[in-house]
Design an enzyme around this catalytic site. Structure first.
Site, PDB file in Angstrom:
ATOM      1  N   SER A 110       0.870  -1.184   0.000  1.00  0.00           N
ATOM      2  CA  SER A 110       0.000   0.000   0.000  1.00  0.00           C
ATOM      3  C   SER A 110       0.897   1.221   0.000  1.00  0.00           C
ATOM      4  O   SER A 110       2.059   1.159   0.427  1.00  0.00           O
ATOM      5  CB  SER A 110      -0.873   0.015   1.262  1.00  0.00           C
ATOM      6  OG  SER A 110      -1.441   1.299   1.452  1.00  0.00           O
ATOM      7  N   TYR A 138      -1.708  -0.848  10.206  1.00  0.00           N
ATOM      8  CA  TYR A 138      -1.805  -1.106   8.757  1.00  0.00           C
ATOM      9  C   TYR A 138      -0.483  -0.728   8.071  1.00  0.00           C
ATOM     10  O   TYR A 138       0.047  -1.489   7.257  1.00  0.00           O
ATOM     11  CB  TYR A 138      -2.974  -0.305   8.179  1.00  0.00           C
ATOM     12  CG  TYR A 138      -3.242  -0.569   6.710  1.00  0.00           C
ATOM     13  CD1 TYR A 138      -3.929  -1.711   6.309  1.00  0.00           C
ATOM     14  CD2 TYR A 138      -2.830   0.327   5.732  1.00  0.00           C
ATOM     15  CE1 TYR A 138      -4.190  -1.955   4.973  1.00  0.00           C
ATOM     16  CE2 TYR A 138      -3.084   0.099   4.385  1.00  0.00           C
ATOM     17  CZ  TYR A 138      -3.770  -1.048   4.013  1.00  0.00           C
ATOM     18  OH  TYR A 138      -4.025  -1.282   2.688  1.00  0.00           O
TER      19      TYR A 138
END
Ligand SMILES: NC(=O)c1ccc[n+]([C@@H]2O[C@H](COP(=O)([O-])OP(=O)(O)OC[C@H]3O[C@@H](n4cnc5c(N)ncnc54)[C@H](O)[C@@H]3O)[C@@H](O)[C@H]2O)c1
Length: 163
Positions: free
Chosen positions: A143, A156
């Site tokens: 990401s 995350y």
């Protein structure tokens, strides 16, 4: 015209929805035999049925891929159904927002478990099967958060940095 994944056995984690679902359909369109590994067994089985109905080959293995026993089952059922493992797409990922101070420890463990630990487990159990066929390909979805993190996404960002 030959298909790019003809004869290849492909595992896609988190394939019941979203990007994983699109990837599973694309692999199947290109001739790949696809294992849909997802905690959502109903949606995963429906996708496998859709692929099989359109002339492709797919199975669904339902379970939490952060658990070693689930991943061992995913690999074993792929080998049983398709003869081996050629491609592993570590796509499954989850996110929850919160500051480090406010985030429950359970949320940290849940995010790291699915986004990072599961990729270790799938590689650990799939690579020996790939070696038997002379090699394979592994793709991990990271990401932008792995490179430039926003606020309130510590778990995350850490998990994607590790991917
Ligand atoms: N959507 C985005 O904008 C975006 C951006 C950057 C990175 N990503 C990454 O791409 C990947 C896919 O994202 P998405 O938006 O398609 O996700 P999604 O939420 O649409 O789908 C995730 C899938 O993973 C499955 N899943 C969740 N927990 C699981 C578990 N414990 N075991 C097995 N399966 C489990 C879900 O059931 C679901 O089918 C993720 O790794 C995500 O972090 C997404």
């Amino acid at each position: 015209m030959s298909k790019r994944f003809e004869g290849k056995a492909v595992i896609v984690t988190g394939a019941a929805k979203g990007i994983g679902r699109a990837a599973a359909l694309a692999f199947a369109r290109e001739g790949g035999s696809v294992t849909i590994a997802d905690v959502d067994g109903a949606a995963g089985s429906a996708l496998a049925a859709e692929i099989n109905a359109s002339g492709g080959q797919a199975i669904c293995v339902a379970g939490d891929i952060a658990q070693a026993s689930t991943v061992q089952q995913v690999v074993a059922e792929t080998v049983h159904a398709f003869g081996g493992v050629d491609v592993l797409y570590n796509n499954a990922g989850v996110v929850k927002y919160g500051t480090v101070v406010d985030m429950p420890v359970e949320d940290w463990d849940w995010i790291i478990g699915i986004n990072l630990r599961a990729s270790f487990l799938t590689c650990k159990y799939a690579i020996p099967e790939m070696r038997k066929r002379g090699g394979g390909a592994i793709v991990n979805t990271a990401s932008v958060q792995a490179f430039a993190s926003q606020q309130t996404v510590a778990a995350y960002a850490a998990s994607k940095g590790g991917s």
